[in-house]
Design a protein around this motif. Structure first.
Motif, PDB file in Angstrom:
ATOM      1  N   LEU A 179       0.839  -1.194   0.000  1.00 37.80           N
ATOM      2  CA  LEU A 179       0.000   0.000   0.000  1.00 37.80           C
ATOM      3  C   LEU A 179       0.877   1.249   0.000  1.00 37.80           C
ATOM      4  O   LEU A 179       1.744   1.410   0.864  1.00 37.80           O
ATOM      5  N   LEU A 180       0.664   2.122  -0.971  1.00 40.64           N
ATOM      6  CA  LEU A 180       1.408   3.368  -1.110  1.00 40.64           C
ATOM      7  C   LEU A 180       0.452   4.529  -0.862  1.00 40.64           C
ATOM      8  O   LEU A 180      -0.494   4.729  -1.627  1.00 40.64           O
ATOM      9  N   LEU A 181       0.685   5.287   0.214  1.00 38.63           N
ATOM     10  CA  LEU A 181      -0.174   6.423   0.571  1.00 38.63           C
ATOM     11  C   LEU A 181       0.619   7.707   0.402  1.00 38.63           C
ATOM     12  O   LEU A 181       1.551   7.979   1.166  1.00 38.63           O
ATOM     13  N   ASP A 182       0.266   8.489  -0.596  1.00 39.45           N
ATOM     14  CA  ASP A 182       1.020   9.701  -0.914  1.00 39.45           C
ATOM     15  C   ASP A 182       0.325  10.936  -0.351  1.00 39.45           C
ATOM     16  O   ASP A 182      -0.542  11.535  -1.009  1.00 39.45           O
ATOM     17  N   ASP A 183       0.688  11.308   0.864  1.00 37.72           N
ATOM     18  CA  ASP A 183       0.193  12.544   1.498  1.00 37.72           C
ATOM     19  C   ASP A 183      -1.327  12.624   1.487  1.00 37.72           C
ATOM     20  O   ASP A 183      -1.905  13.699   1.380  1.00 37.72           O
ATOM     21  N   VAL A 184      -1.963  11.464   1.607  1.00 43.09           N
ATOM     22  CA  VAL A 184      -3.418  11.442   1.511  1.00 43.09           C
ATOM     23  C   VAL A 184      -4.086  11.731   2.853  1.00 43.09           C
ATOM     24  O   VAL A 184      -5.230  12.187   2.908  1.00 43.09           O
ATOM     25  N   LEU A 185      -3.365  11.484   3.959  1.00 43.97           N
ATOM     26  CA  LEU A 185      -3.986  11.664   5.267  1.00 43.97           C
ATOM     27  C   LEU A 185      -4.372  13.112   5.527  1.00 43.97           C
ATOM     28  O   LEU A 185      -5.383  13.392   6.173  1.00 43.97           O
ATOM     29  N   SER A 186      -3.574  14.038   5.002  1.00 44.10           N
ATOM     30  CA  SER A 186      -3.861  15.451   5.224  1.00 44.10           C
ATOM     31  C   SER A 186      -5.149  15.887   4.535  1.00 44.10           C
ATOM     32  O   SER A 186      -5.706  16.947   4.859  1.00 44.10           O
ATOM     33  N   GLU A 187      -5.632  15.089   3.595  1.00 45.83           N
ATOM     34  CA  GLU A 187      -6.843  15.422   2.858  1.00 45.83           C
ATOM     35  C   GLU A 187      -8.092  14.782   3.462  1.00 45.83           C
ATOM     36  O   GLU A 187      -9.200  15.001   2.972  1.00 45.83           O
ATOM     37  N   LEU A 188      -7.920  13.962   4.507  1.00 48.42           N
ATOM     38  CA  LEU A 188      -9.038  13.268   5.116  1.00 48.42           C
ATOM     39  C   LEU A 188      -9.335  13.830   6.499  1.00 48.42           C
ATOM     40  O   LEU A 188      -8.414  14.257   7.213  1.00 48.42           O
ATOM     41  N   ASP A 189     -10.606  13.806   6.898  1.00 48.93           N
ATOM     42  CA  ASP A 189     -10.928  14.219   8.261  1.00 48.93           C
ATOM     43  C   ASP A 189     -10.516  13.109   9.228  1.00 48.93           C
ATOM     44  O   ASP A 189     -10.108  12.020   8.823  1.00 48.93           O
ATOM     45  N   SER A 190     -10.611  13.388  10.526  1.00 49.26           N
ATOM     46  CA  SER A 190     -10.059  12.478  11.527  1.00 49.26           C
ATOM     47  C   SER A 190     -10.720  11.102  11.494  1.00 49.26           C
ATOM     48  O   SER A 190     -10.040  10.073  11.649  1.00 49.26           O
ATOM     49  N   SER A 191     -12.027  11.044  11.260  1.00 51.52           N
ATOM     50  CA  SER A 191     -12.706   9.742  11.261  1.00 51.52           C
ATOM     51  C   SER A 191     -12.257   8.886  10.077  1.00 51.52           C
ATOM     52  O   SER A 191     -12.041   7.672  10.222  1.00 51.52           O
ATOM     53  N   ARG A 192     -12.086   9.516   8.910  1.00 57.65           N
ATOM     54  CA  ARG A 192     -11.621   8.755   7.743  1.00 57.65           C
ATOM     55  C   ARG A 192     -10.144   8.395   7.891  1.00 57.65           C
ATOM     56  O   ARG A 192      -9.721   7.326   7.453  1.00 57.65           O
ATOM     57  N   GLN A 193      -9.350   9.280   8.486  1.00 59.89           N
ATOM     58  CA  GLN A 193      -7.957   8.948   8.785  1.00 59.89           C
ATOM     59  C   GLN A 193      -7.887   7.706   9.662  1.00 59.89           C
ATOM     60  O   GLN A 193      -7.118   6.768   9.382  1.00 59.89           O
ATOM     61  N   ASN A 194      -8.681   7.714  10.725  1.00 58.99           N
ATOM     62  CA  ASN A 194      -8.662   6.593  11.665  1.00 58.99           C
ATOM     63  C   ASN A 194      -9.051   5.294  10.977  1.00 58.99           C
ATOM     64  O   ASN A 194      -8.419   4.250  11.187  1.00 58.99           O
ATOM     65  N   TYR A 195     -10.090   5.342  10.153  1.00 61.26           N
ATOM     66  CA  TYR A 195     -10.544   4.129   9.476  1.00 61.26           C
ATOM     67  C   TYR A 195      -9.475   3.607   8.534  1.00 61.26           C
ATOM     68  O   TYR A 195      -9.210   2.398   8.476  1.00 61.26           O
ATOM     69  N   LEU A 196      -8.840   4.519   7.795  1.00 62.31           N
ATOM     70  CA  LEU A 196      -7.794   4.103   6.861  1.00 62.31           C
ATOM     71  C   LEU A 196      -6.623   3.472   7.598  1.00 62.31           C
ATOM     72  O   LEU A 196      -6.159   2.385   7.246  1.00 62.31           O
ATOM     73  N   LEU A 197      -6.153   4.127   8.640  1.00 61.05           N
ATOM     74  CA  LEU A 197      -4.999   3.608   9.380  1.00 61.05           C
ATOM     75  C   LEU A 197      -5.332   2.292  10.084  1.00 61.05           C
ATOM     76  O   LEU A 197      -4.509   1.381  10.141  1.00 61.05           O
ATOM     77  N   ASP A 198      -6.548   2.188  10.594  1.00 57.57           N
ATOM     78  CA  ASP A 198      -6.956   0.944  11.253  1.00 57.57           C
ATOM     79  C   ASP A 198      -7.108  -0.200  10.265  1.00 57.57           C
ATOM     80  O   ASP A 198      -7.072  -1.370  10.653  1.00 57.57           O
ATOM     81  N   SER A 199      -7.286   0.135   8.978  1.00 58.90           N
ATOM     82  CA  SER A 199      -7.498  -0.893   7.952  1.00 58.90           C
ATOM     83  C   SER A 199      -6.190  -1.461   7.407  1.00 58.90           C
ATOM     84  O   SER A 199      -6.215  -2.456   6.673  1.00 58.90           O
ATOM     85  N   ILE A 200      -5.082  -0.815   7.743  1.00 55.07           N
ATOM     86  CA  ILE A 200      -3.794  -1.243   7.181  1.00 55.07           C
ATOM     87  C   ILE A 200      -3.452  -2.669   7.591  1.00 55.07           C
ATOM     88  O   ILE A 200      -3.023  -3.489   6.787  1.00 55.07           O
TER      89      ILE A 200
END
Length: 361
Positions: A303-324
């Motif tokens: 999985l390659l994440l290119d500076d995408v976290l800064s574009e997501l709100d906290s709930s979507r950030q959390n879901y993405l990181l928890d899904s790794i």
């Protein structure tokens, strides 16, 4: 599937670079325009032979150099592979796997499977159909060699047919050869339509559950395939559109005009969805891509994440990181705050400053 290391020579802003990765979460942080994305791009090139930015080979080569090299070491199903890629400014690229030169770039695709997620992907729902076709093609080409073959053949036929349509404006003697290209356009096009239809159907079975979790169960997302023409009607439509094609000097019917629909209830969110709905759908699409790769290949992609976290709100950030989970992940970002604040486990941290990378842990 794990990328063990990568070496770059005269690639973008890197004169020489050698990196070893953790098999967990790797973070590259630093200010913008320092070279973080170039590292992810080099990995993507090693997997697909092309830049995710659409850049040509010569644009990947360091300024005032004639050649560039990428060497990627990976481990897959207990075996090690070395991918050597030789980019040339004035010639086609050379590729070798474990020291053996391969004749076609297509022979490499699928060896290293990656899922690339950038801020641009968050607009895939509202962008034009070409962005969604590109998403399908990149993923299917990594998963299905026969699809890659049929797509390459279709694109060649499409290019030759369009050239013939232009040539016919001044040389009518070529008219009979149009039948030959029509037959091949239909043959390869039907294969593409079949596989895209099954791919979207498989993806739809996965995305609904992920999107339901992201939306707190409040919305139900449906992903559907919108072929420009149905397979059983393709031959008839090509014949019916011939006069129009001759007038426009281009092929007006075929899977090169396909699209996908994203709907919540009766609302087509490509046109009428809010930005939040579109972004949530895009995130669900990328996470579904990971699950589909696992299901089809029985392996995990990188999985390659290119500076995408800064574009997501906290709930979507959390879901993405928890899904790794157990996936090897390589992340670029400008700062480490979002990871530190969440006490998110990071296995290796790299700092990038003007084409120089240093390990911080």
């Amino acid at each position: 599937m794990i990328i063990q290391s990568i070496e770059l020579a005269d690639y973008r802003n890197y004169e020489r670079l050698s990196l070893k990765f953790s098999d967990g979460v790797n973070i590259f942080y630093g200010d913008n325009a320092q070279g973080k994305t170039n590292i992810l791009e080099a990995i993507f090139v090693s997997a697909t032979t092309r830049s995710h930015r659409g850049s040509r080979d010569r644009e990947l080569i360091r300024f005032d150099r004639e050649e560039s090299h990428i060497r990627t070491m990976l481990e897959k199903s207990g075996m090690e592979y070395k991918i050597d890629m030789h980019l040339r400014r004035f010639n086609t690229k050379g590729i070798a796997v474990n020291g053996q030169k391969i004749r076609k770039a297509s022979e490499l695709i699928g060896l290293l499977k990656v899922v690339f997620f950038s801020p641009e992907d968050l607009s895939i729902i509202k962008d034009g159909p070409s962005a969604r076709r590109r998403f399908i093609d990149i993923e299917l080409c990594q998963l299905d060699q026969s699809y890659l073959f049929h797509l390459n053949q279709y694109n060649k036929v499409l290019m030759n047919r369009n050239k013939l349509l232009k040539d016919l404006s001044w040389d009518n003697s070529l008219y009979d050869s149009l039948d030959v290209w029509d037959e091949q356009l239909i043959r390869y096009g039907c294969q593409i339509i079949d596989r895209r239809e099954s791919f979207v159907r498989e993806l739809n079975q996965i995305i609904s559950g992920i999107h339901g979790n992201l939306s707190g169960g409040k919305e139900n997302l449906y992903l559907g395939y919108e072929p420009d023409v149905k397979k059983e009607l393709f031959e008839r439509k090509v014949k019916e559109s011939r006069e129009r094609d001759l007038r426009l000097k281009q092929t007006s019917v075929g899977p090169h005009k396909d699209d996908c629909i994203f709907s919540i209830g009766n609302c087509d969110i490509r046109r009428f969805g809010s930005q939040g709905q579109q972004r949530t759908a895009a995130l669900a699409l990328k996470l579904s891509e990971i699950e589909l790769v696992k299901k089809v290949s029985h392996d995990t992609p990188v999985l390659l994440l290119d500076d995408v976290l800064s574009e997501l709100d906290s709930s979507r950030q959390n879901y993405l990181l928890d899904s790794i989970g157990e996936i090897q992940t390589i992340i670029t970002c400008t700062g480490l705050e979002e990871f530190i604040n969440r006490r998110f486990e990071v296995d290796k941290i790299f700092k990038v400053v003007n084409g120089t990378v240093s390990v911080e842990n």
